[in-house]
Scaffold this motif. Structure first.
Motif, PDB file in Angstrom:
ATOM      1  N   GLN A  45      36.006  32.839 -12.585  1.00 32.77           N
ATOM      2  CA  GLN A  45      34.365  31.648 -12.590  1.00 32.77           C
ATOM      3  C   GLN A  45      33.367  33.226 -12.642  1.00 32.77           C
ATOM      4  N   TRP A  46      32.992  33.245 -10.706  1.00 34.92           N
ATOM      5  CA  TRP A  46      31.549  34.230 -10.757  1.00 34.92           C
ATOM      6  C   TRP A  46      31.283  34.788 -11.437  1.00 34.92           C
ATOM      7  N   ILE A  47      32.490  36.109 -11.948  1.00 32.51           N
ATOM      8  CA  ILE A  47      32.314  36.896 -13.085  1.00 32.51           C
ATOM      9  C   ILE A  47      31.709  36.637 -14.176  1.00 32.51           C
ATOM     10  N   LYS A  48      32.152  35.237 -14.508  1.00 34.42           N
ATOM     11  CA  LYS A  48      32.373  34.708 -15.612  1.00 34.42           C
ATOM     12  C   LYS A  48      30.726  34.664 -15.949  1.00 34.42           C
ATOM     13  N   ASP A  49      30.245  33.296 -14.937  1.00 41.36           N
ATOM     14  CA  ASP A  49      29.085  32.804 -15.176  1.00 41.36           C
ATOM     15  C   ASP A  49      27.722  33.565 -14.580  1.00 41.36           C
ATOM     16  N   GLY A  50      28.523  35.226 -14.440  1.00 43.30           N
ATOM     17  CA  GLY A  50      27.228  35.972 -13.447  1.00 43.30           C
ATOM     18  C   GLY A  50      26.912  36.603 -12.387  1.00 43.30           C
TER      19      GLY A  50
END
Ligand code: BES
Ligand code: ZN
Ligand code: ZN
Length: 503
Positions: A45-50
């Motif tokens: 999720q953190w990767i997706k959110d940047g």
């Protein structure tokens, strides 16, 4: 650094920081699911959110809160698009990792080696980039502050998480470490103030190096240089209270002493310009005028460690360029070791004089191929900027082989021409064979071309590192100051050389 050859899992590894490569197209990476599952944090999720960035060279550090993990932090390294990631970018990304580890004082790290693999870059190469980048990036300049309370932090331990052959991975890391250590040693020499690193001290350093790696070593002092008639290095030294030195190291890796590659370095420990004195601003930084010598010593260190089956010689002409009642002057005519005479037009063009005798000596000692390295001219900076080393050659094939090594190390080299007209201008003097400053144009070509006058037919490359040897500000692979440029390229060149190249 202690290299742990046991391969831990995510759950068994105890480490300050686990280093993970992340890219846009991460999904199919081996072990990714286990990784996500074990750490239990919403990493995807953190990767997706940047919040964890995948852009090339982005560094994201997060604490681990899982109670079962013995990993204190995860450090994500953005790789951009894995398909287009270049080894140079990967090395620089690891440079930034090194800087982060240095700042946060992390002493035990674990590389998830396989997370850095791409189609182009196998894990066995990625681990070399990792060691080089991290150790060059973590380098700090020695200071002499009395109030400094920042303890030196060394990286103490490395573990690898990998499916690859651990012996191969560990060996790759060791090679990278050898390269980076040599670069950092060269940097420290360049960064040493001129009052601390005199020519005799530089010679002592070379003797120590020779002892460590069983090189043959010879140090010529002032009396011996006089005896031999090395009038060029002696002219530069005339204004100084410090003695000059001619330093020679020999490494024999082949059965016979033939096909000898000679590295020749300018070792001017401080350049005032002499009577053609530099400006106030121009004087600052001239402790680094021995960057060529540092590159030679750094490359010899790698050769001493890796012991290739080639023959290599390092020759360093060392002196400072000072002013006194006894100093050499414009209008003087001097006689070099080769016998050629020189009309001095500018005492600040001293590097080419030192190199004239050093190159002649290297040939006399059996060098069959020559590469000279020098912080020779401000002109190379005008021509190419601070990020490119300028080159001249008298042998295109030899140079092309060298370019391949420089492409591998990412140290940019650009060739300039050396024409018959340039040579004519170097040879123009009413009273001597050569003049040491043919004009205010084409400085780099005249400087290097002058050295070429002493080379004869021997295949030769001249490298002007005046722009690249000292960094004006921090960069991905290191701090402001000495860069150790060309250490890696020289050593890589020797390692890769084939009999074919030496024809
Ligand atoms: N050491 C300098 C060159 C240099 C300049 C190195 C700036 C690093 C940064 C060299 O000895 C020198 O002074 N060269 C002169 C040559 C000129 C007088 C013909 C130069 O480039 O101005
Ligand atoms: Zn100078
Ligand atoms: Zn100089």
């Amino acid at each position: 650094m202690y290299i742990n050859k046991n391969i831990p899992n995510f759950d068994s590894v105890a480490t300050d920081v686990l280093i993970v490569g992340v890219s846009k197209n991460q999904n199919n990476m081996a072990n990714w699911d286990q990784f996500i599952e074990f750490f239990g944090q919403p990493i995807e999720q953190w990767i997706k959110d940047g919040d964890i960035q995948t852009t090339a060279k982005a560094i994201t550090k997060i604490p681990v809160y899982s109670s079962k993990a013995k990993v204190k932090r995860l450090l994500f390294v953005g790789l951009g698009n894995r398909k287009t990631l270049t080894p140079d970018t990967l090395r620089e990304a690891f440079g930034l990792v090194g800087k982060t580890l240095q700042k946060t004082r992390k002493v035990s790290m674990t590389l998830w080696v396989d997370s850095f693999e791409t189609e182009e870059i196998p894990a066995s190469d990625a681990v070399i980039m990792a060691a080089e980048g991290i150790m060059m990036g973590a380098y700090t300049v020695e200071n002499y502050k009395t109030t400094s309370n920042v303890a030196e932090v060394a990286l103490e331990e490395v573990n690898f998480i990998t499916h690859q052959d651990i012996e191969e991975i560990a060996a790759g890391f060791e090679v990278g470490e050898i390269y980076a250590t040599a670069v950092n040693e060269a940097r420290s020499l360049i960064n040493k103030p001129g009052n601390m690193l005199t020519s005799s001290k530089l010679a002592e350093y070379a003797v120590e190096l020779a002892k460590q790696y069983d090189f043959e070593v010879e140090i010529l002092d002032k009396a011996q240089l006089e005896e031999l008639g090395m009038g060029a290095i002696l002219a530069v030294n005339k204004g100084s209270k410090e003695e000059p030195r001619m330093i020679t190291l020999k490494y024999q890796g082949a059965e016979n002493w033939e096909d000898v590659i000679g590295f020749v370095g300018k070792g001017v420990t401080f350049d005032t310009g002499g009577y053609s004195i530099k400006s106030k601003a121009g004087l600052v930084g001239m402790k680094g005028d021995m960057g060529g010598a540092a590159a030679v010593l750094g490359a010899m260190r790698i050769i001493g460690e890796l012991r290739p089956n080639k023959n290599v010689m390092g020759v360093i002409g060392s002196t400072d360029n000072m002013i006194s009642g006894g100093a050499f002057k414009p209008d003087d005519v001097i006689t070099t070791y080769s016998g050629k005479t020189i009309e001095i037009l500018n005492t600040d063009a001293e590097g080419r004089l030192v190199l004239a005798d050093a190159v002649t000596y290297a040939k006399q000692q059996g060098a069959n191929y020559l590469i000279d390295l020098a912080t020779l001219t401000g002109g190379v900076i005008t021509a190419l900027g601070y990020d490119k080393t300028g080159a001249l050659t008298n042998n295109q094939e030899f140079f092309d082989a060298f370019l391949k090594a420089s492409a591998e190390t990412g140290e940019f080299v650009w060739q300039l021409p050396l024409t018959e007209n340039d040579k004519k201008r170097i040879r123009k003097s009413d009273i001597a064979d050569l003049n040491n400053s043919p004009g205010s144009d084409g400085h780099m070509i005249f400087g290097g071309g002058f050295v070429g006058e002493f080379v004869g037919d021997t295949p030769w490359i001249h490298l002007d590192i005046a722009g690249t040897s000292d960094a004006l500000s921090d960069y991905d692979l290191g701090p402001k100051g000495g860069t150790g440029v060309m250490v890696r390229t020289l050593a890589t060149f020797v390692e890769r050389l084939t009999q074919e190249d030496l024809k």
